[in-house]
Design a protein around this motif. Structure first.
Motif, PDB file in Angstrom:
ATOM      1  N   LEU A 166     -42.016  -2.088 -31.695  1.00  0.00           N
ATOM      2  CA  LEU A 166     -42.425  -0.702 -31.929  1.00  0.00           C
ATOM      3  C   LEU A 166     -41.585  -0.053 -33.028  1.00  0.00           C
ATOM      4  CD1 LEU A 166     -43.039   0.567 -28.295  1.00  0.00           C
ATOM      5  CD2 LEU A 166     -44.773   0.226 -30.065  1.00  0.00           C
ATOM      6  N   ARG A 167     -40.284  -0.290 -32.995  1.00  0.00           N
ATOM      7  CA  ARG A 167     -39.406   0.270 -34.032  1.00  0.00           C
ATOM      8  C   ARG A 167     -39.745  -0.303 -35.406  1.00  0.00           C
ATOM      9  NH1 ARG A 167     -33.908   0.255 -30.485  1.00  0.00           N
ATOM     10  NH2 ARG A 167     -34.341   2.190 -29.374  1.00  0.00           N
ATOM     11  N   GLY A 168     -40.059  -1.593 -35.452  1.00  0.00           N
ATOM     12  CA  GLY A 168     -40.442  -2.207 -36.721  1.00  0.00           C
ATOM     13  C   GLY A 168     -41.732  -1.619 -37.263  1.00  0.00           C
ATOM     14  N   LEU A 169     -42.731  -1.456 -36.393  1.00  0.00           N
ATOM     15  CA  LEU A 169     -44.009  -0.868 -36.808  1.00  0.00           C
ATOM     16  C   LEU A 169     -43.818   0.579 -37.249  1.00  0.00           C
ATOM     17  CD1 LEU A 169     -46.353  -2.365 -34.066  1.00  0.00           C
ATOM     18  CD2 LEU A 169     -46.413  -2.892 -36.517  1.00  0.00           C
ATOM     19  N   GLU A 170     -42.960   1.301 -36.530  1.00  0.00           N
ATOM     20  CA  GLU A 170     -42.682   2.691 -36.904  1.00  0.00           C
ATOM     21  C   GLU A 170     -41.965   2.752 -38.256  1.00  0.00           C
ATOM     22  OE1 GLU A 170     -40.637   6.634 -34.934  1.00  0.00           O
ATOM     23  OE2 GLU A 170     -39.828   4.661 -34.441  1.00  0.00           O
ATOM     24  N   GLY A 171     -41.030   1.856 -38.455  1.00  0.00           N
ATOM     25  CA  GLY A 171     -40.291   1.819 -39.716  1.00  0.00           C
ATOM     26  C   GLY A 171     -41.169   1.560 -40.914  1.00  0.00           C
ATOM     27  N   HIS A 172     -42.248   0.814 -40.703  1.00  0.00           N
ATOM     28  CA  HIS A 172     -43.185   0.514 -41.786  1.00  0.00           C
ATOM     29  C   HIS A 172     -44.289   1.559 -41.899  1.00  0.00           C
ATOM     30  CE1 HIS A 172     -41.478  -3.322 -42.872  1.00  0.00           C
ATOM     31  NE2 HIS A 172     -41.457  -3.689 -41.605  1.00  0.00           N
ATOM     32  N   GLY A 173     -44.257   2.570 -41.016  1.00  0.00           N
ATOM     33  CA  GLY A 173     -45.244   3.654 -41.087  1.00  0.00           C
ATOM     34  C   GLY A 173     -46.598   3.297 -40.518  1.00  0.00           C
TER      35      GLY A 173
END
Length: 57
Positions: free
Chosen positions: A46-53
């Motif tokens: 989730l953090r990775g997906l959020e970081g990529h917008g």
């Protein structure tokens, strides 16, 4: 294109995106749908997906 495949092509990310396709889910709802994945792994994806917008938390 390669960047998109690298981000979305990850199996964990694809599963999360698949579950979110129908709308918003709380973390525990997502975790219940992904019963074989532990919470630490879900949080990491989730953090990775959020970081990529790709998603908003």
């Amino acid at each position: 294109m390669d960047s998109a495949v690298e981000i979305i092509g990850n199996k964990g990310n694809l599963v999360i995106i698949w579950h979110l396709r129908s709308g918003l889910l709380r973390f525990t709802e997502l975790q219940n749908r992904m019963c074989q994945v532990n919470s630490k792994t879900i949080t990491k994806h989730l953090r990775g997906l959020e970081g990529h917008g790709i998603i908003l938390r």
